[in-house]
Design a protein around this motif. Sequence first.
Motif, PDB file in Angstrom:
ATOM      1  N   LYS A   1       0.950  -1.139   0.024  1.00 48.76           N
ATOM      2  CA  LYS A   1       0.127   0.040  -0.030  1.00 48.76           C
ATOM      3  C   LYS A   1       0.987   1.324  -0.002  1.00 48.76           C
ATOM      4  O   LYS A   1       0.369   2.309  -0.908  1.00 48.76           O
ATOM      5  CB  LYS A   1      -0.989  -0.071   1.382  1.00 48.76           C
ATOM      6  N   LEU A   2       1.943   1.156   0.669  1.00 39.59           N
ATOM      7  CA  LEU A   2       2.932   2.476   0.676  1.00 39.59           C
ATOM      8  C   LEU A   2       3.479   2.666  -0.526  1.00 39.59           C
ATOM      9  O   LEU A   2       3.498   3.832  -1.253  1.00 39.59           O
ATOM     10  CB  LEU A   2       3.900   2.106   1.600  1.00 39.59           C
ATOM     11  N   THR A   3       3.895   1.476  -1.334  1.00 35.44           N
ATOM     12  CA  THR A   3       4.337   1.425  -2.759  1.00 35.44           C
ATOM     13  C   THR A   3       3.323   2.123  -3.738  1.00 35.44           C
ATOM     14  O   THR A   3       3.737   2.923  -4.459  1.00 35.44           O
ATOM     15  CB  THR A   3       4.674   0.045  -3.204  1.00 35.44           C
ATOM     16  N   GLN A   4       2.043   1.791  -3.591  1.00 33.05           N
ATOM     17  CA  GLN A   4       1.096   2.172  -4.506  1.00 33.05           C
ATOM     18  C   GLN A   4       0.645   3.742  -4.080  1.00 33.05           C
ATOM     19  O   GLN A   4       0.672   4.590  -5.184  1.00 33.05           O
ATOM     20  CB  GLN A   4      -0.368   1.342  -4.207  1.00 33.05           C
ATOM     21  N   THR A   5       0.937   3.943  -2.737  1.00 36.86           N
ATOM     22  CA  THR A   5       0.754   5.530  -2.369  1.00 36.86           C
ATOM     23  C   THR A   5       1.725   6.394  -3.256  1.00 36.86           C
ATOM     24  O   THR A   5       1.397   7.461  -3.882  1.00 36.86           O
ATOM     25  CB  THR A   5       0.271   5.696  -1.078  1.00 36.86           C
ATOM     26  N   LEU A   6       2.958   5.902  -2.880  1.00 36.81           N
ATOM     27  CA  LEU A   6       3.920   6.885  -3.560  1.00 36.81           C
ATOM     28  C   LEU A   6       4.021   6.855  -5.047  1.00 36.81           C
ATOM     29  O   LEU A   6       4.314   7.874  -5.540  1.00 36.81           O
ATOM     30  CB  LEU A   6       5.324   6.462  -2.844  1.00 36.81           C
ATOM     31  N   GLY A   7       3.787   5.614  -5.425  1.00 33.72           N
ATOM     32  CA  GLY A   7       3.630   5.667  -6.955  1.00 33.72           C
ATOM     33  C   GLY A   7       2.872   6.545  -7.530  1.00 33.72           C
ATOM     34  O   GLY A   7       3.034   7.087  -8.668  1.00 33.72           O
ATOM     35  N   THR A   8       1.593   6.736  -6.940  1.00 31.34           N
ATOM     36  CA  THR A   8       0.553   7.698  -7.475  1.00 31.34           C
ATOM     37  C   THR A   8       1.114   8.954  -7.391  1.00 31.34           C
ATOM     38  O   THR A   8       0.958   9.981  -8.131  1.00 31.34           O
ATOM     39  CB  THR A   8      -0.718   7.471  -7.195  1.00 31.34           C
ATOM     40  N   GLU A   9       1.664   9.515  -6.104  1.00 29.93           N
ATOM     41  CA  GLU A   9       1.945  10.756  -5.639  1.00 29.93           C
ATOM     42  C   GLU A   9       3.325  11.321  -6.596  1.00 29.93           C
ATOM     43  O   GLU A   9       3.218  12.396  -6.641  1.00 29.93           O
ATOM     44  CB  GLU A   9       2.447  10.853  -4.501  1.00 29.93           C
ATOM     45  N   TRP A  10       4.188  10.274  -6.933  1.00 30.94           N
ATOM     46  CA  TRP A  10       5.502  10.527  -7.400  1.00 30.94           C
ATOM     47  C   TRP A  10       5.537  10.867  -8.971  1.00 30.94           C
ATOM     48  O   TRP A  10       6.747  10.957  -9.609  1.00 30.94           O
ATOM     49  CB  TRP A  10       6.528  10.106  -6.588  1.00 30.94           C
ATOM     50  N   ILE A  11       4.850   9.990  -9.543  1.00 26.00           N
ATOM     51  CA  ILE A  11       4.978   9.395 -11.112  1.00 26.00           C
ATOM     52  C   ILE A  11       4.902  10.725 -11.850  1.00 26.00           C
ATOM     53  O   ILE A  11       5.927  10.871 -12.766  1.00 26.00           O
ATOM     54  CB  ILE A  11       4.024   8.406 -11.687  1.00 26.00           C
ATOM     55  N   ASP A  12       4.035  11.586 -11.581  1.00 28.37           N
ATOM     56  CA  ASP A  12       4.079  12.983 -12.507  1.00 28.37           C
ATOM     57  C   ASP A  12       5.322  13.737 -12.218  1.00 28.37           C
ATOM     58  O   ASP A  12       5.432  14.811 -12.770  1.00 28.37           O
ATOM     59  CB  ASP A  12       2.765  13.675 -12.278  1.00 28.37           C
TER      60      ASP A  12
END
Length: 197
Positions: free
Chosen positions: A112-123
Amino acid sequence: IKSIALTADVSKPEDVQRMVDTIVARWGTVHIACNNAGINMNSASEDTSLEEWDKTFNVNLRGLFLCCQAAGRIMLNQGYGKIINTASMASLIVPHPQKQLAYNASKAGVVKLTQTLGTEWIDRGVNVNCISPGIVDTPLIRSKDLRPLVRRWLGDIPAGRLAQATDLQAAVVYLASEASDYMTGHNLVIEGGQSLW
């Protein structure tokens, strides 16, 4: 290949920051971070002490968060980076017959941490993904005492064998490379089909 070995307690913010500062001082930046520290202490749920719970979460989840955050700040500032976290198939299933409540819950938190950071930082140019290995054949599980347990695990794995370190290496290289630039927040499961049953 130029490398450096550092000793750090990933659950301590000051150790994590010192580690990242040392890397930046040596190489100027951080492009790839692979967070792989983890512990597991097997206890029945009713016997899991708060000390065991805290120790497991301090390394497996708090430590991973601190490492992601410290490396992520540098990557976000430069507009590029790859973070690869190690979760576990225990984030998807309840491995048995061993009892490992704290480990299972902490590894679900890694996903879940990975998913959250993945969405916050990809852009902002930073990809965050994780791998979920199955049981890996290491010297730690080759003891005589664990042989019956290993035989039991093998019966639960469609591939009929434990994972080798080489089974994980190509996935990590892929997630660290530009080939995975459009992948973020993904949990890449590498467990010989064990979580499918």
